[in-house]
Design a protein around this motif. Structure first.
Motif, PDB file in Angstrom:
ATOM      1  N   LEU A 318       0.834  -1.202   0.000  1.00  0.00           N
ATOM      2  CA  LEU A 318       0.000   0.000   0.000  1.00  0.00           C
ATOM      3  C   LEU A 318       0.870   1.255   0.000  1.00  0.00           C
ATOM      4  O   LEU A 318       0.643   2.187  -0.789  1.00  0.00           O
ATOM      5  N   ILE A 319       1.874   1.279   0.868  1.00  0.00           N
ATOM      6  CA  ILE A 319       2.746   2.452   0.949  1.00  0.00           C
ATOM      7  C   ILE A 319       3.505   2.661  -0.353  1.00  0.00           C
ATOM      8  O   ILE A 319       3.672   3.797  -0.818  1.00  0.00           O
ATOM      9  N   LEU A 320       3.941   1.568  -0.993  1.00  0.00           N
ATOM     10  CA  LEU A 320       4.646   1.702  -2.272  1.00  0.00           C
ATOM     11  C   LEU A 320       3.709   2.195  -3.380  1.00  0.00           C
ATOM     12  O   LEU A 320       4.134   2.946  -4.268  1.00  0.00           O
ATOM     13  N   HIS A 321       2.448   1.781  -3.322  1.00  0.00           N
ATOM     14  CA  HIS A 321       1.460   2.321  -4.267  1.00  0.00           C
ATOM     15  C   HIS A 321       1.326   3.829  -4.068  1.00  0.00           C
ATOM     16  O   HIS A 321       1.296   4.605  -5.042  1.00  0.00           O
ATOM     17  N   ILE A 322       1.237   4.246  -2.808  1.00  0.00           N
ATOM     18  CA  ILE A 322       1.065   5.671  -2.517  1.00  0.00           C
ATOM     19  C   ILE A 322       2.305   6.463  -2.944  1.00  0.00           C
ATOM     20  O   ILE A 322       2.191   7.561  -3.512  1.00  0.00           O
ATOM     21  N   LYS A 323       3.488   5.923  -2.712  1.00  0.00           N
ATOM     22  CA  LYS A 323       4.713   6.598  -3.153  1.00  0.00           C
ATOM     23  C   LYS A 323       4.715   6.796  -4.665  1.00  0.00           C
ATOM     24  O   LYS A 323       5.145   7.845  -5.168  1.00  0.00           O
ATOM     25  N   LYS A 324       4.235   5.785  -5.382  1.00  0.00           N
ATOM     26  CA  LYS A 324       4.144   5.901  -6.848  1.00  0.00           C
ATOM     27  C   LYS A 324       3.201   7.036  -7.231  1.00  0.00           C
ATOM     28  O   LYS A 324       3.513   7.855  -8.109  1.00  0.00           O
ATOM     29  N   LEU A 325       2.045   7.116  -6.574  1.00  0.00           N
ATOM     30  CA  LEU A 325       1.066   8.153  -6.887  1.00  0.00           C
ATOM     31  C   LEU A 325       1.600   9.542  -6.545  1.00  0.00           C
ATOM     32  O   LEU A 325       1.311  10.517  -7.253  1.00  0.00           O
ATOM     33  N   ILE A 326       2.393   9.648  -5.491  1.00  0.00           N
ATOM     34  CA  ILE A 326       2.995  10.935  -5.117  1.00  0.00           C
ATOM     35  C   ILE A 326       4.010  11.366  -6.176  1.00  0.00           C
ATOM     36  O   ILE A 326       4.007  12.521  -6.618  1.00  0.00           O
ATOM     37  N   ILE A 327       4.865  10.427  -6.602  1.00  0.00           N
ATOM     38  CA  ILE A 327       5.872  10.743  -7.625  1.00  0.00           C
ATOM     39  C   ILE A 327       5.193  11.178  -8.920  1.00  0.00           C
ATOM     40  O   ILE A 327       5.675  12.073  -9.631  1.00  0.00           O
ATOM     41  N   GLU A 328       4.054  10.566  -9.236  1.00  0.00           N
ATOM     42  CA  GLU A 328       3.321  10.893 -10.460  1.00  0.00           C
ATOM     43  C   GLU A 328       2.407  12.102 -10.300  1.00  0.00           C
ATOM     44  O   GLU A 328       1.611  12.415 -11.190  1.00  0.00           O
ATOM     45  N   ASN A 329       2.480  12.773  -9.122  1.00  0.00           N
ATOM     46  CA  ASN A 329       1.688  13.986  -8.829  1.00  0.00           C
ATOM     47  C   ASN A 329       0.184  13.731  -8.853  1.00  0.00           C
ATOM     48  O   ASN A 329      -0.610  14.627  -9.152  1.00  0.00           O
ATOM     49  N   GLN A 330      -0.203  12.483  -8.539  1.00  0.00           N
ATOM     50  CA  GLN A 330      -1.633  12.188  -8.435  1.00  0.00           C
ATOM     51  C   GLN A 330      -2.138  12.329  -7.006  1.00  0.00           C
ATOM     52  O   GLN A 330      -3.349  12.408  -6.780  1.00  0.00           O
ATOM     53  N   VAL A 331      -1.212  12.362  -6.059  1.00  0.00           N
ATOM     54  CA  VAL A 331      -1.546  12.499  -4.644  1.00  0.00           C
ATOM     55  C   VAL A 331      -0.543  13.458  -4.013  1.00  0.00           C
ATOM     56  O   VAL A 331       0.647  13.416  -4.343  1.00  0.00           O
TER      57      VAL A 331
END
Length: 339
Positions: A318-331
């Motif tokens: 879950l945390i790695l999914h969120i890190k991906k979304l942060i890097i992609e500026n979706q979160v």
């Protein structure tokens, strides 16, 4: 197996369900067709056909009766490739790591020898029966993939470990280590295997691909049951998804994972992996857009069917999914609460 006397012109009858085709065939011919890729044979049947084709069949069968799995039935999935599940310090739902052995003209390649204390006697039997010097190939640095290296060192102190530099830097051994990455080639005779980077599960995860590009030794990027848990310290969901897309482009017929059974429908499975991760990501985005900012609340909502003893591993993904979304500026990282 069943020994039976048959009569001329008796046609084999198959049920059309589990069995789809039947024919009478000599053992030598069946083995030849399997090597040529014309037919599939389950490992126990292949093993039996090879023994029947041996003039010392009865004596060999008597000797094998008391041997453990991996000796009693040689688990040969593809010509010159064996898979032997050995007890290891892995996580549920698995209890073993597959020791994959590739036999070359001059060497064996031992892939991921992760035997723990329960599996070391099994590994010792295997090492005693090798008739060529082995080399070691590690897909990544997790302990359940190299715990048996010390025993190999006892038998073969001059053997060499081949792994990604980010793996070798974490392996504790006095054996010589050689760093390898994309396209490094193991030329073992009739077949060549080249290294393929499979980053994501860890930052040093690699596999082996045969020269026909149709057999992949996948380590933990793809497993035989369920989906894999990424390393929360140096794994990457961005790299993991990119690797899935890379694998999707290969003309694979067989994937040999480090955990679970061989995968004979690789294209379908890799598509399921990609869809599963995309669906999970969409679910996380929906939950965040609904105003949920606590990691623990997201875990509870996203992984409702996950057993309690596996939630800590689900949290890592879950945390790695969120890190991906942060890097992609979706979160936005600032709105998330790390419980």
């Amino acid at each position: 197996y069943i020994k039976s006397e048959i009569f001329d012109k008796l046609d084999p009858i198959v049920d059309g369900q589990e069995l789809v085709e039947g024919q009478w065939i000599m053992p030598k011919t069946a083995i030849k067709h399997w090597i040529e890729g014309k037919i599939l044979l389950p490992p126990p049947i292949l093993h039996l056909l090879k023994k029947i084709d041996d003039e010392n069949f009865v004596e060999i069968s008597r000797e094998e009766t008391f041997l453990p799995v991996g000796f009693q039935t040689k688990i040969e999935i593809y010509p010159d490739i064996q898979i032997i599940p050995i007890a290891s310090s892995t996580i549920k739902p698995f209890f073993n790591t597959n020791l994959i052995i590739i036999e070359g003209k001059n060497n064996y390649i031992l892939i991921d020898p992760g035997a723990n204390d329960k599996g070391k006697e099994h590994l010792k039997l295997i090492l005693k029966n090798l008739n060529k010097i082995p080399i070691i190939f590690l897909t990544h640095h997790h302990y359940d993939h190299w715990e048996g290296v010390d025993m190999i060192e006892e038998f073969y102190p001059d053997t060499i470990i081949y792994a990604h530099e980010n793996t070798n830097s974490k392996i504790k051994t006095s054996l010589k280590k050689i760093n390898v990455n994309d396209n490094f080639i193991f030329d073992i005779g009739d077949t060549k295997y080249h290294v393929i980077e499979l980053l994501g599960h860890t930052d040093g995860h690699i596999g082996l691909l045969n020269d026909k590009n149709n057999v992949l030794i996948s380590g933990d990027h793809i497993v035989g049951v369920g989906s894999t848990v990424l390393d929360h310290k140096n794994g990457s969901m961005i790299d993991y998804m990119a690797t899935c897309e890379k694998i999707k482009q290969l003309p694979l017929e067989l994937i040999l994972p480090s955990h679970g059974p061989p995968i004979f429908n690789p294209k379908n499975l890799i598509l399921k992996y990609i869809d599963h991760r995309k669906e999970r990501e969409a679910e996380i985005l929906r939950i965040i857009n609904d105003g949920v900012t606590s990691i623990d609340d997201m875990l509870r909502l996203c992984y409702q069917d996950t057993p309690l003893d596996m939630l800590s591993f689900a949290r890592r993904n879950l945390i790695l999914h969120i890190k991906k979304l942060i890097i992609e500026n979706q979160v936005k990282e600032t709105i998330l609460i790390q419980d």
